[in-house]
Design a protein around this motif. Structure first.
Motif, PDB file in Angstrom:
ATOM      1  N   ALA A 203       0.826  -1.211   0.000  1.00  0.00           N
ATOM      2  CA  ALA A 203       0.000   0.000   0.000  1.00  0.00           C
ATOM      3  C   ALA A 203       0.859   1.260   0.000  1.00  0.00           C
ATOM      4  O   ALA A 203       0.465   2.299  -0.538  1.00  0.00           O
ATOM      5  CB  ALA A 203      -0.927  -0.011   1.220  1.00  0.00           C
ATOM      6  N   GLN A 204       2.060   1.161   0.574  1.00  0.00           N
ATOM      7  CA  GLN A 204       2.977   2.305   0.616  1.00  0.00           C
ATOM      8  C   GLN A 204       3.928   2.341  -0.581  1.00  0.00           C
ATOM      9  O   GLN A 204       4.756   3.247  -0.668  1.00  0.00           O
ATOM     10  CB  GLN A 204       3.801   2.256   1.910  1.00  0.00           C
ATOM     11  CG  GLN A 204       2.974   2.328   3.176  1.00  0.00           C
ATOM     12  CD  GLN A 204       3.825   2.105   4.413  1.00  0.00           C
ATOM     13  OE1 GLN A 204       4.487   3.011   4.914  1.00  0.00           O
ATOM     14  NE2 GLN A 204       3.825   0.882   4.919  1.00  0.00           N
ATOM     15  N   GLY A 205       3.832   1.335  -1.468  1.00  0.00           N
ATOM     16  CA  GLY A 205       4.723   1.281  -2.610  1.00  0.00           C
ATOM     17  C   GLY A 205       6.107   0.766  -2.284  1.00  0.00           C
ATOM     18  O   GLY A 205       7.040   0.923  -3.088  1.00  0.00           O
ATOM     19  N   LEU A 461      -8.883   5.255  -1.601  1.00  0.00           N
ATOM     20  CA  LEU A 461      -7.566   4.726  -1.969  1.00  0.00           C
ATOM     21  C   LEU A 461      -6.772   5.770  -2.755  1.00  0.00           C
ATOM     22  O   LEU A 461      -5.557   5.930  -2.550  1.00  0.00           O
ATOM     23  CB  LEU A 461      -7.726   3.447  -2.786  1.00  0.00           C
ATOM     24  CG  LEU A 461      -8.270   2.228  -2.027  1.00  0.00           C
ATOM     25  CD1 LEU A 461      -8.597   1.090  -2.988  1.00  0.00           C
ATOM     26  CD2 LEU A 461      -7.277   1.752  -0.975  1.00  0.00           C
ATOM     27  N   ALA A 462      -7.450   6.506  -3.633  1.00  0.00           N
ATOM     28  CA  ALA A 462      -6.772   7.547  -4.407  1.00  0.00           C
ATOM     29  C   ALA A 462      -6.270   8.665  -3.496  1.00  0.00           C
ATOM     30  O   ALA A 462      -5.154   9.175  -3.675  1.00  0.00           O
ATOM     31  CB  ALA A 462      -7.716   8.107  -5.474  1.00  0.00           C
ATOM     32  N   PHE A 464      -5.460   8.373  -0.369  1.00  0.00           N
ATOM     33  CA  PHE A 464      -4.324   7.843   0.387  1.00  0.00           C
ATOM     34  C   PHE A 464      -3.050   7.895  -0.445  1.00  0.00           C
ATOM     35  O   PHE A 464      -1.997   8.351   0.028  1.00  0.00           O
ATOM     36  CB  PHE A 464      -4.621   6.403   0.818  1.00  0.00           C
ATOM     37  CG  PHE A 464      -3.439   5.695   1.422  1.00  0.00           C
ATOM     38  CD1 PHE A 464      -3.068   5.932   2.728  1.00  0.00           C
ATOM     39  CD2 PHE A 464      -2.688   4.808   0.654  1.00  0.00           C
ATOM     40  CE1 PHE A 464      -1.958   5.286   3.280  1.00  0.00           C
ATOM     41  CE2 PHE A 464      -1.586   4.169   1.193  1.00  0.00           C
ATOM     42  CZ  PHE A 464      -1.219   4.397   2.510  1.00  0.00           C
ATOM     43  N   LYS A 465      -3.145   7.438  -1.677  1.00  0.00           N
ATOM     44  CA  LYS A 465      -1.961   7.423  -2.548  1.00  0.00           C
ATOM     45  C   LYS A 465      -1.454   8.832  -2.829  1.00  0.00           C
ATOM     46  O   LYS A 465      -0.246   9.031  -3.032  1.00  0.00           O
ATOM     47  CB  LYS A 465      -2.293   6.707  -3.848  1.00  0.00           C
ATOM     48  CG  LYS A 465      -2.498   5.195  -3.669  1.00  0.00           C
ATOM     49  CD  LYS A 465      -2.880   4.524  -4.978  1.00  0.00           C
ATOM     50  CE  LYS A 465      -3.093   3.039  -4.779  1.00  0.00           C
ATOM     51  NZ  LYS A 465      -3.504   2.346  -6.038  1.00  0.00           N
ATOM     52  N   PRO A 496      -4.337   0.521   3.823  1.00  0.00           N
ATOM     53  CA  PRO A 496      -3.951   1.935   3.895  1.00  0.00           C
ATOM     54  C   PRO A 496      -4.312   2.586   5.226  1.00  0.00           C
ATOM     55  O   PRO A 496      -3.537   3.401   5.748  1.00  0.00           O
ATOM     56  CB  PRO A 496      -4.716   2.586   2.733  1.00  0.00           C
ATOM     57  CG  PRO A 496      -5.800   1.636   2.378  1.00  0.00           C
ATOM     58  CD  PRO A 496      -5.257   0.290   2.684  1.00  0.00           C
TER      59      PRO A 496
END
Length: 608
Positions: A203-205, A461-462, A464-465, A496
């Motif tokens: 989730a954090q990449g 989700l968007a 959060f990103k 997230p």
């Protein structure tokens, strides 16, 4: 421990359900008795009906039914190989038929019912059909049993909506003796906690798709249920607590010889009821005592929040009415006796090894927190469910469980993980909702922060990103109720939000949707009723409104003057959501269910 006094709260909740349901339950039982008193199917049906019913059977089975009048058992099977938990059921009908013949009876597959995997559909459009698949399964069960040539039934199902759907369907044929047949969990793979860590990293990449897929595949790796204590495995706990399984059948892995032995014992059990002096059809077996026993077991194990919807519907199917107040009052006296992921580090295989359902049921019975006089599919009653099974073939033996095998997994009533159960009712000016507190850290039971509104989980989700949620925040995801889009689970939001919580921010989720039974440490007020699409309070919220979630005191409120809140206009569901929720991937076929669905606290029933 015979003669234990029933806890007064358990007794009062049960009596309240009995009184509240007196008229509807009496009408239901009258119908059950009328159907049970009829001649057997092949005796009252016309010759053409009988010939059609048994045309596909081997000649010997036809002769047994028509000439020898042997018992004929319906198999309702939820087999497919899309679900790892249901793949073993492909072999079960042959086992059941073989055991029935050995016992001088016959068995037929009355129907197959659909079974969707929430793990496959999580976060996709398919999840919008998930809750309604429960009532679809009930309908499919009824279609099979409506052939009306059966003396008893075996229900083959295990996962989230499948067991409630089968049970609702079976209760509409309450005149039939019925036994549920589980399939068991897969062996333990990658631990659930390690899997969750990789999800949060993704989730954090911090890790890519390859690493995430590798972790997921090591966790979900063979046939059997997922090993976390979500809705599927909570189903099995409740079936044991209601006495609808063969004792000790819930968490025996599919690959073990004992699994087939228990399946054969299920055939012997249903035939014993059909032929026995104590003829107890499922409609009489599932009464207010049985329902309360299931509720107590759910609370004592920190089970899935989905059952606060499903068991309301199950009770309705048997002519009874329960609500979230009943769960909440029981939760104040039923202690938390188990810690199984997401409420702890253990999985269901560890839970089984430490004592499993039998240990929990024994502790609750001995403390007067379950009805020992409730009927079960076994002549020995609920005490039979306090033992573990061992053996193979016909050589099954049941043994006393003894002390906890691991006090980090199961504990006695005298030394519980918590003196109260794992679920709470929240009320306030934002409506009625529930929260699973058993996995939430104590310092997160109260969250007060500005609201950030989202119309979909994709929008959250968007955000959060994009780094827009790096603060204390109550994320409100609305338009997720039964009438809006079928009330999907929003489990994709767990990683997230867990990341934000791990960074020290005070975060919570508020939604009229559901969360997976596997959801854990982030406080989430879910099933908010009335839902936003039914002009519920979430439709009046605005970005920046201060929201307080207080699990300690059972409150969910927007902190505004009453006059200002009352004067707020109610938002309408955005037109693009109305359109997108109605079309594509089969949504059109479920439009009637969305239109007719009752509120979450009313079981989200679509057949009433």
């Amino acid at each position: 421990m015979k003669g234990v006094n029933l806890n007064p709260v358990v007794e009062s909740v049960t009596e309240r359900i009995r009184k509240r349901s007196a008229e509807s339950r009496a009408a239901y039982l009258k119908r059950v008795d009328q159907l049970a008193s009829r001649p057997r199917g092949e005796e009252r049906l016309g010759c053409a009906n009988v010939a059609h019913a048994f045309a596909g059977l081997p000649e010997n089975d036809k002769l047994r039914i028509v000439a020898e009048h042997v018992a004929n058992i319906a198999i309702v099977n939820s087999y497919n190989d899309m679900l790892s938990a249901h793949a073993p059921y492909g072999a079960y009908p042959a086992i059941v038929k073989d055991e029935a013949r050995r016992r001088g009876a016959t068995a037929q597959v009355a129907s197959g019912v659909p079974a969707m995997c929430d793990g496959v559909t999580q976060g996709t459009s398919g999840m919008e059909m998930s809750l309604f698949s429960r009532d679809t399964i009930a309908l499919a069960t009824a279609v099979g049993l409506t052939h009306d040539v059966f003396d008893g039934a075996l229900m083959l199902g295990i996962c989230d909506k499948i067991v409630p759907g089968l049970l609702i369907g079976a209760l509409h044929f309450g005149h039939l003796p019925t036994v549920f047949v589980p399939g068991g969990p897969m062996p333990s793979g990658l631990s659930n906690s390690d899997k969750a860590k990789v999800r949060e990293q993704a989730a954090q990449g911090l890790v890519g798709r390859d690493a995430l897929l590798e972790a997921e595949s090591k966790a979900y790796h063979t046939q059997g249920t997922c090993t976390f204590y979500g809705t599927a495995n909570s189903n099995q706990m409740l079936m044991e607590a209601m006495g609808l399984h063969v004792p000790g059948a819930a968490f025996v892995q599919p690959q073990l010889p004992l699994r087939e032995a228990l399946t054969r014992e299920a055939v012997r059990t249903v035939l014993g009821i059909v032929r026995g002096r104590r003829f107890t059809p499922i409609g009489r077996l599932v009464d207010e005592r049985s329902i309360v026993n299931a509720m107590a077991a759910l609370l004592a194990t920190g089970g899935s929040t989905n059952h606060l919807i499903h068991w309301v519907a199950v009770a309705r199917a048997a002519g009874m009415s329960i609500d979230w107040n009943d769960f909440d009052q029981l939760s104040h006296v039923v202690p938390l006796l188990a810690r199984v992921y997401p409420n702890g580090l253990a999985d269901v295989n560890h839970f089984q090894a430490a004592g499993g359902p039998g240990y929990v049921i024994r502790e609750l019975l001995d403390a007067g927190l379950m009805h020992e006089d409730a009927l079960t599919v076994r002549e020995g009653g609920l005490r039979e469910y306090t033992r573990s099974a061992a053996g193979e073939g016909e050589g099954i033996a049941w043994h006393d469980i003894g002390a906890s095998g691991d006090l980090q997994v199961v504990r006695p009533v005298s030394d519980p993980f918590s003196p109260t159960g794992g679920l709470r009712l929240l009320t306030g000016n934002l409506g009625r909702s529930v929260i699973k507190v058993s996995a939430v850290p104590d310092d997160r039971h109260v969250i007060e922060a500005p609201a950030r509104l989202f119309d979909s989980q994709e929008a959250l989700l968007a955000a959060f990103k994009a780094g827009e949620l790096e603060r204390d925040v109550v994320c409100v995801v609305r338009w997720q109720g039964p009438r809006a889009n079928g009330m999907p689970e929003l489990h994709k939001l767990t990683p997230p939000l867990a990341v934000l919580q791990g960074k020290g921010f005070r975060v919570a989720l508020v939604t009229d949707g559901r969360m997976s039974g596997a959801s854990g440490k982030v406080p989430a007020a879910i099933h908010v009723s009335p839902e936003a699409a039914a002009l519920g309070p979430l439709a009046k919220l605005r970005d920046g409104d201060r929201v307080r979630l207080d699990a300690a005191n059972g409150r969910l409120d927007v902190l505004l003057p009453a006059e200002e809140w009352a004067a707020r206009t109610v938002d309408a569901m955005p037109s693009h959501l109305v359109e997108s929720n109605a079309h594509g991937l089969g949504r059109e076929l479920f439009s009637g269910m969305r239109r007719n669905a009752l509120a979450a606290e009313e079981g989200a029933c679509t057949w009433l």
